[in-house]
Motif scaffolding. Sequence first.
Motif, PDB file in Angstrom:
ATOM      1  N   GLY A 268      51.421  38.491  26.505  1.00  0.00           N
ATOM      2  CA  GLY A 268      50.795  39.662  27.119  1.00  0.00           C
ATOM      3  C   GLY A 268      49.292  39.466  27.285  1.00  0.00           C
ATOM      4  O   GLY A 268      48.734  39.768  28.351  1.00  0.00           O
ATOM      5  N   VAL A 269      48.643  38.967  26.258  1.00  0.00           N
ATOM      6  CA  VAL A 269      47.186  38.770  26.332  1.00  0.00           C
ATOM      7  C   VAL A 269      46.869  37.716  27.391  1.00  0.00           C
ATOM      8  O   VAL A 269      45.956  37.883  28.214  1.00  0.00           O
ATOM      9  CB  VAL A 269      46.605  38.378  24.958  1.00  0.00           C
ATOM     10  N   PHE A 270      47.644  36.644  27.407  1.00  0.00           N
ATOM     11  CA  PHE A 270      47.391  35.577  28.393  1.00  0.00           C
ATOM     12  C   PHE A 270      47.576  36.113  29.822  1.00  0.00           C
ATOM     13  O   PHE A 270      46.773  35.813  30.710  1.00  0.00           O
ATOM     14  CB  PHE A 270      48.327  34.400  28.127  1.00  0.00           C
ATOM     15  N   ASN A 271      48.623  36.918  30.010  1.00  0.00           N
ATOM     16  CA  ASN A 271      48.835  37.487  31.348  1.00  0.00           C
ATOM     17  C   ASN A 271      47.627  38.310  31.778  1.00  0.00           C
ATOM     18  O   ASN A 271      47.183  38.233  32.925  1.00  0.00           O
ATOM     19  CB  ASN A 271      50.078  38.390  31.355  1.00  0.00           C
ATOM     20  N   SER A 272      47.086  39.087  30.824  1.00  0.00           N
ATOM     21  CA  SER A 272      45.959  39.949  31.215  1.00  0.00           C
ATOM     22  C   SER A 272      44.729  39.091  31.542  1.00  0.00           C
ATOM     23  O   SER A 272      43.969  39.415  32.457  1.00  0.00           O
ATOM     24  CB  SER A 272      45.662  40.990  30.133  1.00  0.00           C
ATOM     25  N   ILE A 273      44.557  37.988  30.817  1.00  0.00           N
ATOM     26  CA  ILE A 273      43.417  37.099  31.112  1.00  0.00           C
ATOM     27  C   ILE A 273      43.587  36.510  32.523  1.00  0.00           C
ATOM     28  O   ILE A 273      42.663  36.509  33.339  1.00  0.00           O
ATOM     29  CB  ILE A 273      43.331  35.980  30.046  1.00  0.00           C
ATOM     30  N   TRP A 274      44.799  36.042  32.810  1.00  0.00           N
ATOM     31  CA  TRP A 274      45.052  35.415  34.125  1.00  0.00           C
ATOM     32  C   TRP A 274      44.814  36.422  35.251  1.00  0.00           C
ATOM     33  O   TRP A 274      44.182  36.122  36.272  1.00  0.00           O
ATOM     34  CB  TRP A 274      46.488  34.863  34.167  1.00  0.00           C
ATOM     35  N   GLU A 275      45.314  37.655  35.042  1.00  0.00           N
ATOM     36  CA  GLU A 275      45.145  38.685  36.079  1.00  0.00           C
ATOM     37  C   GLU A 275      43.660  38.966  36.334  1.00  0.00           C
ATOM     38  O   GLU A 275      43.239  39.087  37.481  1.00  0.00           O
ATOM     39  CB  GLU A 275      45.848  39.979  35.648  1.00  0.00           C
ATOM     40  N   THR A 276      42.887  39.045  35.237  1.00  0.00           N
ATOM     41  CA  THR A 276      41.451  39.324  35.408  1.00  0.00           C
ATOM     42  C   THR A 276      40.774  38.177  36.160  1.00  0.00           C
ATOM     43  O   THR A 276      39.928  38.407  37.030  1.00  0.00           O
ATOM     44  CB  THR A 276      40.782  39.536  34.028  1.00  0.00           C
ATOM     45  N   ILE A 277      41.162  36.953  35.819  1.00  0.00           N
ATOM     46  CA  ILE A 277      40.567  35.803  36.519  1.00  0.00           C
ATOM     47  C   ILE A 277      40.879  35.906  38.020  1.00  0.00           C
ATOM     48  O   ILE A 277      40.006  35.693  38.872  1.00  0.00           O
ATOM     49  CB  ILE A 277      41.090  34.470  35.928  1.00  0.00           C
ATOM     50  N   GLY A 278      42.119  36.274  38.325  1.00  0.00           N
ATOM     51  CA  GLY A 278      42.508  36.419  39.726  1.00  0.00           C
ATOM     52  C   GLY A 278      41.627  37.445  40.440  1.00  0.00           C
ATOM     53  O   GLY A 278      41.109  37.187  41.530  1.00  0.00           O
ATOM     54  N   LYS A 279      41.428  38.573  39.767  1.00  0.00           N
ATOM     55  CA  LYS A 279      40.621  39.637  40.392  1.00  0.00           C
ATOM     56  C   LYS A 279      39.172  39.205  40.570  1.00  0.00           C
ATOM     57  O   LYS A 279      38.493  39.626  41.494  1.00  0.00           O
ATOM     58  CB  LYS A 279      40.653  40.896  39.507  1.00  0.00           C
ATOM     59  N   ASN A 280      38.682  38.384  39.631  1.00  0.00           N
ATOM     60  CA  ASN A 280      37.262  38.010  39.647  1.00  0.00           C
ATOM     61  C   ASN A 280      36.987  36.699  40.386  1.00  0.00           C
ATOM     62  O   ASN A 280      35.870  36.193  40.325  1.00  0.00           O
ATOM     63  CB  ASN A 280      36.741  37.843  38.207  1.00  0.00           C
ATOM     64  N   LEU A 281      37.975  36.177  41.062  1.00  0.00           N
ATOM     65  CA  LEU A 281      37.846  34.837  41.644  1.00  0.00           C
ATOM     66  C   LEU A 281      36.595  34.667  42.512  1.00  0.00           C
ATOM     67  O   LEU A 281      35.952  33.613  42.488  1.00  0.00           O
ATOM     68  CB  LEU A 281      39.107  34.538  42.469  1.00  0.00           C
ATOM     69  N   HIS A 282      36.257  35.740  43.238  1.00  0.00           N
ATOM     70  CA  HIS A 282      35.097  35.654  44.143  1.00  0.00           C
ATOM     71  C   HIS A 282      33.778  35.440  43.388  1.00  0.00           C
ATOM     72  O   HIS A 282      32.791  35.008  43.971  1.00  0.00           O
ATOM     73  CB  HIS A 282      35.012  36.926  44.997  1.00  0.00           C
ATOM     74  N   ILE A 283      33.786  35.731  42.074  1.00  0.00           N
ATOM     75  CA  ILE A 283      32.536  35.638  41.300  1.00  0.00           C
ATOM     76  C   ILE A 283      32.211  34.189  40.937  1.00  0.00           C
ATOM     77  O   ILE A 283      31.053  33.808  40.822  1.00  0.00           O
ATOM     78  CB  ILE A 283      32.669  36.459  39.982  1.00  0.00           C
ATOM     79  N   TYR A 284      33.261  33.381  40.742  1.00  0.00           N
ATOM     80  CA  TYR A 284      33.049  32.080  40.093  1.00  0.00           C
ATOM     81  C   TYR A 284      32.545  30.998  41.046  1.00  0.00           C
ATOM     82  O   TYR A 284      32.932  30.951  42.209  1.00  0.00           O
ATOM     83  CB  TYR A 284      34.349  31.575  39.448  1.00  0.00           C
ATOM     84  N   LYS A 285      31.766  30.084  40.429  1.00  0.00           N
ATOM     85  CA  LYS A 285      31.270  28.926  41.157  1.00  0.00           C
ATOM     86  C   LYS A 285      32.423  27.967  41.497  1.00  0.00           C
ATOM     87  O   LYS A 285      32.455  27.335  42.532  1.00  0.00           O
ATOM     88  CB  LYS A 285      30.276  28.207  40.232  1.00  0.00           C
ATOM     89  N   SER A 286      33.374  27.814  40.550  1.00  0.00           N
ATOM     90  CA  SER A 286      34.515  26.898  40.764  1.00  0.00           C
ATOM     91  C   SER A 286      35.799  27.655  40.436  1.00  0.00           C
ATOM     92  O   SER A 286      35.759  28.687  39.776  1.00  0.00           O
ATOM     93  CB  SER A 286      34.444  25.702  39.823  1.00  0.00           C
ATOM     94  N   TYR A 287      36.923  27.083  40.828  1.00  0.00           N
ATOM     95  CA  TYR A 287      38.216  27.649  40.416  1.00  0.00           C
ATOM     96  C   TYR A 287      38.404  27.340  38.936  1.00  0.00           C
ATOM     97  O   TYR A 287      38.459  26.164  38.556  1.00  0.00           O
ATOM     98  CB  TYR A 287      39.361  27.036  41.227  1.00  0.00           C
ATOM     99  N   PRO A 288      38.509  28.367  38.094  1.00  0.00           N
ATOM    100  CA  PRO A 288      38.588  28.071  36.647  1.00  0.00           C
ATOM    101  C   PRO A 288      39.901  27.413  36.256  1.00  0.00           C
ATOM    102  O   PRO A 288      40.929  27.652  36.883  1.00  0.00           O
ATOM    103  CB  PRO A 288      38.483  29.454  35.998  1.00  0.00           C
ATOM    104  N   ARG A 289      39.852  26.591  35.236  1.00  0.00           N
ATOM    105  CA  ARG A 289      41.072  26.014  34.653  1.00  0.00           C
ATOM    106  C   ARG A 289      41.676  27.070  33.720  1.00  0.00           C
ATOM    107  O   ARG A 289      40.948  27.665  32.910  1.00  0.00           O
ATOM    108  CB  ARG A 289      40.747  24.755  33.836  1.00  0.00           C
ATOM    109  N   ILE A 290      42.967  27.279  33.830  1.00  0.00           N
ATOM    110  CA  ILE A 290      43.633  28.282  32.992  1.00  0.00           C
ATOM    111  C   ILE A 290      44.709  27.573  32.181  1.00  0.00           C
ATOM    112  O   ILE A 290      45.721  27.137  32.731  1.00  0.00           O
ATOM    113  CB  ILE A 290      44.263  29.396  33.845  1.00  0.00           C
ATOM    114  N   VAL A 291      44.451  27.411  30.901  1.00  0.00           N
ATOM    115  CA  VAL A 291      45.397  26.709  30.035  1.00  0.00           C
ATOM    116  C   VAL A 291      45.792  27.666  28.914  1.00  0.00           C
ATOM    117  O   VAL A 291      44.934  28.153  28.171  1.00  0.00           O
ATOM    118  CB  VAL A 291      44.758  25.431  29.442  1.00  0.00           C
ATOM    119  N   GLY A 292      47.077  27.943  28.814  1.00  0.00           N
ATOM    120  CA  GLY A 292      47.503  28.876  27.771  1.00  0.00           C
ATOM    121  C   GLY A 292      48.850  28.494  27.203  1.00  0.00           C
ATOM    122  O   GLY A 292      49.795  28.205  27.941  1.00  0.00           O
TER     123      GLY A 292
END
Length: 543
Positions: A268-292
């Motif tokens: 559940g926690v990992f899903n919420s992290i992934w979802e937030t990253i998806g929503k914030n994608l426009h903010i980041y300099k690079s596509y973040p690595r998501i390892v869980g």
Amino acid sequence: MPNKIATIPLPTNEPILAYLPNSTERINLKKEISRRKNIVYDIPMIIAGKEVRTNDTVDIFPPHELSHKLAHYHKGNITHVQQAIDAALQAREKWASMHWEDRASVFLKAADLIAGPYRAAINAATMLGQSKNVYQAEIDSACELADFLRFNVYFASQIYNEQPISSPGTRNTLEYRPLEGFVYAVTPFNFTAIAGNLSVSPALMGNVVVWKPSNTQIYSAWTIMEIFKEAGLPDGVINMVFANAAETTNLILSHPSFAGVHFTGSTGVFNSIWETIGKNLHIYKSYPRIVGETGGKDYILAHQSADIDVLATALLRGAFEYQGQKCSACSRAYIPKSIWDTTWEKMYAALKTFKIGNIENFTVIMGAVISEDAFKRITRYIEQAKANPDNIIMYGGNYDNKKGYYIEPTVILTKDPKSATMVEEIFGPVLTIYVYEDEAFDDILHLVDNTSEYALTGAVLAQDTYIIEKMRDRLVNSAGNFYINDKCTGAVVGQQPFGGARKSGTNDKAGSKWNLLRWVSPRTIKENYVPPKYYSYPYMDEE
Ligand code: NAD
């Protein structure tokens, strides 16, 4: 001066010490436990190498002895998280450009400190803080953590060695750059080794890290940081913060230089992290690595040809070691009717000898579960199981939190293979068994594969070779770590790279080359020794 090519020998696994009565390791460990019990540790956050205290403290107690205060930690807030990000980014340039062998030597030294002078300290911290018995602490915090550190260095050298071919007149190289930004390590309570490894593996590859340990593992996390400091880890490379999990994550995931998350914990926690990253994608300099690496509902499936002693042992060790709080712990089992009575006789006889109690007593096999929240969650499952008419409580089912969060090893026999305790992750000492008709074996393979959303570990037991092959093939997607005639726990670094698929995680195999590859962003460099000096090609010449 980098004028050398070092040979990195193939590491070997750190030997597990026996802790026999009167052995030196046992005497040292007991001394360290009593030394620690006479001190109340004052645990700060570590930001830019500095100890940060807020005086907003939270007490830490051993889960098995709630009357004894072990330590308190200083709780931070998002200002500290921001400071940790800034410290990491400031440390980045020097650390990333350092010769990789010098980075590696920090972690090789840490491994030797853990295996040697700090062995008693890290084991005592894990026993007291997380209620592991001596053996469980030794295989986790001493051996597995030292293994992660040493094998990571070996695998990093293999990655760096992997270079493209060059045709005459050119030189091609791959430069394994660390990610452009910082990595966020979020770690669980149940393995000191995982807690250390999640920040170490990106750091070894030249990354800088903000580490948020689980609140219930801070006592041994602090010892890890002490060891890293002694090993020479430069300030700011790994920053450890203790702020509210959701607030920390929100701040970090909205930073433009957030470059990756290394997570182990619940789905559940990992899903919420992934979802937030998806929503914030426009903010980041690079596509973040998501390892869980996340949850599990790990199984043991026995065939009628299984060796019953092996089966009973696999069930007991797999389900109840470390109170069932391993992501790989066996929590559902499928046993054919023809061998069930004998299997249960053996399990019952063994369970009656199980000692549960304070892990300072070395004869104890099970300590307490980690926290009040865990105690409530697990006992809720037990009560629901008791109320379900499809279930019989074959063993245990009692619990008591007066002195510590103690829960008996509990075995449920169910007629419903899709009942809650067969399907959902409980993360405690609860094993549910479904006894099937021997002739229904093929259907059971389908059932095992389709019962839960997870696919972390699974074990099959049989003596019949064709059956083993069939189970291995039909259950191909049911587990990232698959065991034959063994329990479903106890993966060893370098031997059984660990991780699962489906809702058990991204399966990047902690402590392996595949995991380390996630923390680099290769740059391809082509140098032309003899570049052309005019634009046209020979085919353009006049006939
Ligand atoms: P958890 O999910 O409760 O916590 C893990 C980490 O996430 C902790 O640091 C916690 O503080 C943090 N966290 C909690 N809420 C958060 C939020 N909203 N945002 C960001 N971070 C948050 O897990 P746990 O109880 O520490 O560990 C048990 C879980 O970990 C089980 O599900 C187990 O299967 C899993 N696990 C998996 C593996 C694996 O390799 N697959 C290994 C160990 C544990």
